[in-house]
Design an enzyme around this catalytic site. Structure first.
Site: not given
Ligand code: GLC
Length: 751
Positions: A247
């Protein structure tokens, strides 16, 4: 590739959030920096490096589970780049219709393809472990079978367009508070049976291009650094073939992530690349590991439209997709109450009084990365007017003047955070009486907004505010005094309390956050154009305190001196190390309420229709289990309008060796449209794995010998037909790796 190129290729090109986090993109000359990838897809969440001399193009990754999210406009460009806001995942799960979810995925995937993106960062599929989790709107259910089946359908739909997806967040990311410093302490059994099982189903039934590891730790190890999770379970036990990405800013030690099988660090920064480079040079990281991770990334790249030189149009058919979202939304709305057939509205009910701010300002979805930049949204009153109803103008003007005034007193809206909303307007009995005299029906809309970075509150969020309860009561009483109906519409992303006020109105429609066409979809249902067929994929408890994890959610801070208390974005970048013990173990949702005989407001699997269905002639092809069994049942529409029924199959297993939930869902199917009197016979196959529980002592999926009961029902508490069978010998169905063992005793809940 040179070693430097290898080290950079396993990290994304970075993200430049002014004032929050910035990486020096000049470190690698020419690298596009996300957010400024003008040459690629502005507004996308991340990109992989291009290596021109090796003919390796950059790959674009963008959110999210309810539709593609990219910048809707671009500098020096008159074109627009809006995307379709589809219904949130919780609504899609409430359709119980995997074919429908596949079709939504196809439309979503087409926008990913035509806007030049390679991987959609979705579906979100964490278990609804507690109603207060801020991101439950973008997850499916409290049940792993529904979760896995919906996610698999979504992946297959999106990837039918030859673009990729990312199952997220792998795994046990059920809390937003301090999420990237939260240590989830859970038993192997709870992890395997509840928090991992949906991902297993989706991996084995859809083989997604990618999986996204979660922010949290599981039993003291970051998931992004967990070889147990990302290699032993995901790859060795389940056969996953794609790549794992973090993430955004997830994980901590880049070398540990590489060794765990977390192939790509997003959004990436040069410090990570340099740490990996140094580790290989100093012998701390075997270059073969790096090569293996790169091979996985290149295998995905090879499938991507970028690599195939697809000439994307930037013109997906948004009109067609709007129709898809409008229709899909109607199939996931849940009719919770409908006394004396208050709904559908009859042709005489033409003049509608719309109460509640949300009647005029619909909430199409959640916030954070799960949001979508759609071109428009249809409010409830706009949808009703399009359907030919008249809205009481005086009331509309009162609400619009009130909202205009109140908006001036609101605190500033923070980027990415839940919508700051105007408090509910009080309606006195005079106004209520006047409206009851003028209108045929009262509609009262209750709205909720939640999202990433923060969890919901009990007071004023899970529980209605006093003003909201007073509104429902005052309006219901006034309209009842005139022998007229009051209908409550819930425009919410997650479960709320209903027991304390549901006796006031005649009908309650749970509309969820149904995407950009929400107003039209609600109008389609309350007008009777569409017969509601949605059923709950998560329990509505009588009160928050009944939730088994209510006393340990959202966890406890273990190092108070560290981190920020502000919540939101700043606490994301300076989280407080915390931990949460999943002491309720496998008893989550209906598994808990049914096993401990706890009354609920509306049970898992519940939902009304404008017609009625009868279940009859259940058959089982053998009373002795031997490799497979088939259960079949007739479903008849015994009402006077066409409709669809969600049929659920629950198993009660013998619990001599291991404690078991009272029932567990092992299969479900939604009938076709049945006309009045029409019968459809459904068949359900029961496989060995359906009988099993996870036995920690032997790290195996084991089915106990003994007597099994099969309940075929309209919900988890409305069993219509019952049959049974015996398993003569204990069955060890599958042996797996020993993994994710907690390093402490957990005082686990047992019936
Ligand atoms: C975020 C989220 C994830 C998302 C990623 C990119 O913090 O937790 O679900 O796809 O960052 O935006």
């Amino acid at each position: 590739m040179s070693l430097t190129e290898k080290a950079y290729y396993v990290t994304g090109t970075g993200m430049n959030i002014p004032g929050l986090v910035s990486t020096d993109s000049t470190t690698v000359p020419g690298a596009p920096v996300v957010g400024e990838t003008q040459s690629l897809v502005p507004g996308a969440a991340g990109t992989t490096y291009e290596i021109p001399h090796l003919n390796i193009p950059s790959m674009v990754l963008a959110d999210g589970p309810a539709g593609l999210r990219i910048s809707p406009t671009r500098e020096n460009d008159n074109a627009t780049y809006y995307c379709t806001a589809f219904p949130v995942a919780t609504l899609l799960a409430s359709t119980w219709d995997t074919d429908l979810v596949y079709r939504v995925g196809q439309s979503m995937g087409n926008e990913v393809l035509e806007y030049g993106v390679a991987i959609l960062l979705g579906p979100g599929m964490n278990i609804h472990m507690n109603p207060l989790c801020g991101r439950n709107f973008e997850y499916y259910s409290e049940d792993p079978l529904v979760t896995g089946k919906m996610a698999a359908a979504m992946v297959n739909g999106v990837e039918s367009q030859e673009v990729g997806t990312s199952l997220k967040h792998f795994s046990a990311n059920n809390v937003e508070t301090n999420r990237n410093a939260l240590n989830v302490i859970a038993s192997e059994r709870a992890l395997r049976e509840i928090y991992l099982e949906g991902f297993r189903i989706a991996v084995q039934e859809a083989q997604p291009w990618t999986v996204m590891s979660s922010y949290n730790l599981i039993n003291n190890t970051y998931t992004a650094e967990s070889h147990d999770l990302l290699t032993k379970i995901l790859r060795e036990d389940w056969g996953f073939k794609g790549l794992v990405m973090t993430d955004w800013f997830g994980g901590s030690d880049p070398v540990a992530m590489m060794m765990a099988g977390n192939d790509l660090l997003m959004p990436g920064n040069p410090n990570q690349a340099n740490a990996i480079l140094a580790a290989v040079k100093e012998g701390g990281l075997d270059e073969k590991v790096l090569d293996q991770n790169i091979e996985r990334i290149l295998t995905v790249l090879n499938e991507s439209p970028h690599n195939k030189g697809y000439a994307y149009s930037n013109k997906p058919d948004l009109e067609a997709h709007a129709e898809v979202t409008r229709q899909a939304a109607t199939e996931g709305m849940v009719l919770l109450k409908n006394d004396n057939d208050a709904l559908p509205l009859t042709s005489e009910m033409n003049q509608l009084a719309a109460f509640g701010n949300t009647s005029y300002e619909i909430i199409t979805g959640g916030t954070g990365s799960g949001d979508v930049n759609e071109a428009y949204s249809v409010s409830l009153v706009e949808g009703l007017q399009s359907a030919g109803y008249s809205i009481v103008k005086e009331l509309q003007d009162i609400y619009s003047n009130y909202a205009e005034t109140e908006k001036e007193n609101l605190p500033p809206q923070q980027a990415f955070m839940p919508r700051v909303r105007v408090p509910e307007m009080a309606v006195d009995s005079d106004l209520a009486d006047r409206m009851a005299a003028e209108a045929d029906v009262a509609l009262i809309t209750i709205g909720r907004s939640s999202g990433e970075f923060s969890d919901r509150n009990v007071e004023g969020d899970f529980n209605l505010t006093q003003a909201e309860k007073a509104l429902i009561k005052t309006i219901s009483d006034a309209f009842h005094a005139k022998d007229k109906k009051a209908v409550v519409i819930l425009n919410v992303g997650g479960v709320i309390e209903t027991a304390s006020w549901r006796n006031d109105p005649d009908a309650i429609l749970l509309a969820w956050q149904a995407g950009q066409e929400t107003g039209n979809s609600i109008a389609d249902v309350i007008s009777g154009k569409v017969n509601p067929s949605g059923k709950l994929a998560s329990t509505f408890p009588m009160k928050y305190e009944d939730v088994p994890s209510s006393d340990n959610f959202p966890g406890v801070v273990i190092e108070a001196e560290e981190g920020s208390d502000e919540g939101g974005l700043s606490s994301f970048f300076t989280p407080k190390p915390s931990e949460i013990v999943y002491k309720e173990d496998i008893y989550v949702g209906y598994r808990y309420y049914n096993s401990f005989d706890v009354p609920v407001a509306y049970e898992f699997g519940y939902g009304l229709s404008y017609t009625q269905f009868e279940y009859k002639n259940v058959k089982i092809n053998s009373t002795k289990f031997n490799e497979q069994l088939t259960v079949s049942v007739d479903i008849q529409n015994v009402g006077d309008v066409a409709g669809r029924e969600v049929v659920q199959v629950y198993l009660t297993a013998p619990a001599q060796k291991m404690n078991k939930p009272a029932q567990e869902l092992i299969a479900f199917e939604k009938t076709k449209f049945l006309n009045p009197g029409e019968i459809q016979r459904l068949e359900f196959v029961i496989n060995p794995l359906d009988l099993t529980s996870f036995d920690e002592a032997t790290s195996s999926w084991t089915a106990e010998a003994g007597h099994y009961t099969v309940n075929v029902g309209a919900s988890s508490r409305d069993f219509r037909e019952t049959t049974s069978f015996d398993l003569e010998e204990e069955l060890i169905v599958q042996k797996v790796n020993r993994a994710l063992t907690p390093n402490r005793e957990i005082n686990r809940l047992k019936p």
